[in-house]
Design an enzyme around this catalytic site. Structure first.
Site, short mmCIF file in Angstrom:
data_model
loop_
_atom_site.label_atom_id
_atom_site.label_comp_id
_atom_site.label_asym_id
_atom_site.label_seq_id
_atom_site.Cartn_x
_atom_site.Cartn_y
_atom_site.Cartn_z
N ASP A 28 0.83 -1.21 0.00
CA ASP A 28 0.00 0.00 0.00
C ASP A 28 0.87 1.26 0.00
O ASP A 28 1.99 1.26 0.49
CB ASP A 28 -0.91 -0.02 1.25
N ARG A 48 0.02 7.64 -2.55
CA ARG A 48 0.57 8.69 -1.68
C ARG A 48 2.02 9.01 -2.04
O ARG A 48 2.45 10.15 -1.98
CB ARG A 48 0.46 8.27 -0.21
N HIS A 107 2.49 3.52 -8.93
CA HIS A 107 2.38 2.08 -9.18
C HIS A 107 3.63 1.57 -9.90
O HIS A 107 4.14 0.49 -9.60
CB HIS A 107 1.12 1.77 -9.99
N LEU A 147 11.05 -20.47 -5.24
CA LEU A 147 10.22 -19.48 -4.56
C LEU A 147 8.85 -19.42 -5.24
O LEU A 147 8.78 -19.26 -6.46
CB LEU A 147 10.93 -18.11 -4.64
C1 IPE Z 1 -5.27 -2.83 -0.35
O1 IPE Z 1 -5.01 -1.49 -0.45
C2 IPE Z 1 -5.24 -3.47 -1.70
C3 IPE Z 1 -3.93 -3.57 -2.33
C4 IPE Z 1 -2.80 -3.21 -1.82
C5 IPE Z 1 -3.94 -4.15 -3.64
P1 IPE Z 1 -6.19 -0.41 -0.59
O2 IPE Z 1 -5.52 0.89 -0.68
O3 IPE Z 1 -7.11 -0.79 -1.67
O4 IPE Z 1 -6.95 -0.58 0.81
P2 IPE Z 1 -7.89 0.44 1.57
O5 IPE Z 1 -8.92 0.91 0.59
O6 IPE Z 1 -7.03 1.56 2.05
O7 IPE Z 1 -8.45 -0.35 2.71
C1 IPE Z 2 -1.61 0.21 -3.41
O1 IPE Z 2 -1.38 1.56 -3.43
C2 IPE Z 2 -1.74 -0.37 -4.78
C3 IPE Z 2 -3.10 -0.77 -5.14
C4 IPE Z 2 -4.15 -0.77 -4.38
C5 IPE Z 2 -3.28 -1.25 -6.52
P1 IPE Z 2 -2.59 2.60 -3.41
O2 IPE Z 2 -2.93 2.95 -4.81
O3 IPE Z 2 -3.70 2.10 -2.57
O4 IPE Z 2 -1.89 3.84 -2.70
P2 IPE Z 2 -2.56 4.86 -1.70
O5 IPE Z 2 -3.15 4.07 -0.56
O6 IPE Z 2 -3.60 5.62 -2.45
O7 IPE Z 2 -1.42 5.72 -1.23
MG MG Z 3 -4.16 2.31 -0.60
#
Ligand code: IPE
Ligand code: IPE
Ligand code: MG
Length: 235
Positions: free
Chosen positions: A14, A18, A31, A125
């Site tokens: 995650d 940000r 990403h 792995l």
């Molecule tokens: C969880 O992250 C899903 C992935 C990392 C793929 P999200 O950013 O979607 O989760 P929430 O919405 O903050 O709970």
């Molecule tokens: C996680 O990063 C990747 C996916 C959910 C695909 P986010 O896209 O959720 O990043 P934040 O939480 O907005 O920073």
């Molecule tokens: Mg997120």
């Protein structure tokens, strides 16, 4: 190096958005940068001899995002699988997928299926991509598969459903339960990830954003795990 390596590490990657926003970049750049963190993770995991890694790449809830971001994520995924496949094959990594195939773009499904097929004999792995993955959906489809099999065999009411029945029909089968769950970017929630498999996982939260996750960050998590006393309900 560690007396006690987790058999199965699962990561909620995650913070890509940000990371990008903090640098004035579009979210898709976050990403992309996150994909380099996966490269680093694979290198170190091979070095350390980790055996099973599950990566949360796209959840069943992530379809709520703007279509432009969804497209960017799947385009990146298509590129990533193709671009890294030679490395993955050479290093003995086996690609697996957890999640529902429905809704995943056809091309992405093809690339994943190809990577799974091309790496099926690798044993160093297991790299499990959790894509269009949701813990609720996984458990529901497990029950539906059990039901289907029992209808076929005409033994629908003959015996109770067991833990083994459920586990054998999870997407992650036959991977072991998760020992260490890591979530980056400061959120302290599970977001529907591997609900069944984390029953006794140690859960490690770090403020580090996924694109910044590096060797040091992984070593810190593994060291933390190494110091846990796991009791599984015993004394
Ligand atoms: C969880 O992250 C899903 C992935 C990392 C793929 P999200 O950013 O979607 O989760 P929430 O919405 O903050 O709970
Ligand atoms: C996680 O990063 C990747 C996916 C959910 C695909 P986010 O896209 O959720 O990043 P934040 O939480 O907005 O920073
Ligand atoms: Mg997120």
């Amino acid at each position: 190096m560690f007396s006690n390596l987790p058999e199965h590490v699962a990561i909620i990657m995650d913070g890509n958005g940000r990371w990008a926003t903090s640098k004035g970049l579009p979210r898709k750049d976050g990403h992309k940068e996150g994909s380099f963190a996966i490269d680093r993770l694979l290198e170190i995991s091979l070095e350390l001899g980790l055996k099973n890694i599950s990566l949360y790449a796209f959840s069943t809830e992530n379809w709520k995002r703007p279509i432009s971001e969804i497209n960017a994520i799947f385009e990146l995924l298509n590129f990533f699988i193709e671009d890294r496949l030679t490395f993955i094959k050479e290093k003995g990594i086996r690609v697996l997928h957890s999640g529902a195939k429905s809704k995943i773009p056809i091309l992405s499904n093809k690339k994943i299926e190809n990577a799974i097929e091309e790496t099926k004999n690798n044993t160093k792995l297991n790299l499990n991509f959790c894509l269009n993955y949701g813990g609720h959906e996984e458990i529901i489809q497990s029950f539906n598969k059990i039901l289907e099999n029992r209808i076929k065999l005409n033994e629908i009411l003959e015996k109770e459903i067991t833990i083994e029945d459920i586990e054998k029909n999870l997407y992650t089968y036959p991977l072991p339960p998760v020992d260490l769950l890591i979530r980056t970017a400061g959120e302290q929630r599970i977001s529907n990830f591997l609900l069944w498999q984390i029953a006794y996982a140690e859960i490690y939260f770090t403020n580090t954003l996924w694109p910044d996750f590096n060797k040091e960050a992984l070593m810190t998590a593994l060291e933390w795990y190494n110091n846990r006393v796991r009791k599984f309900g015993g004394l």
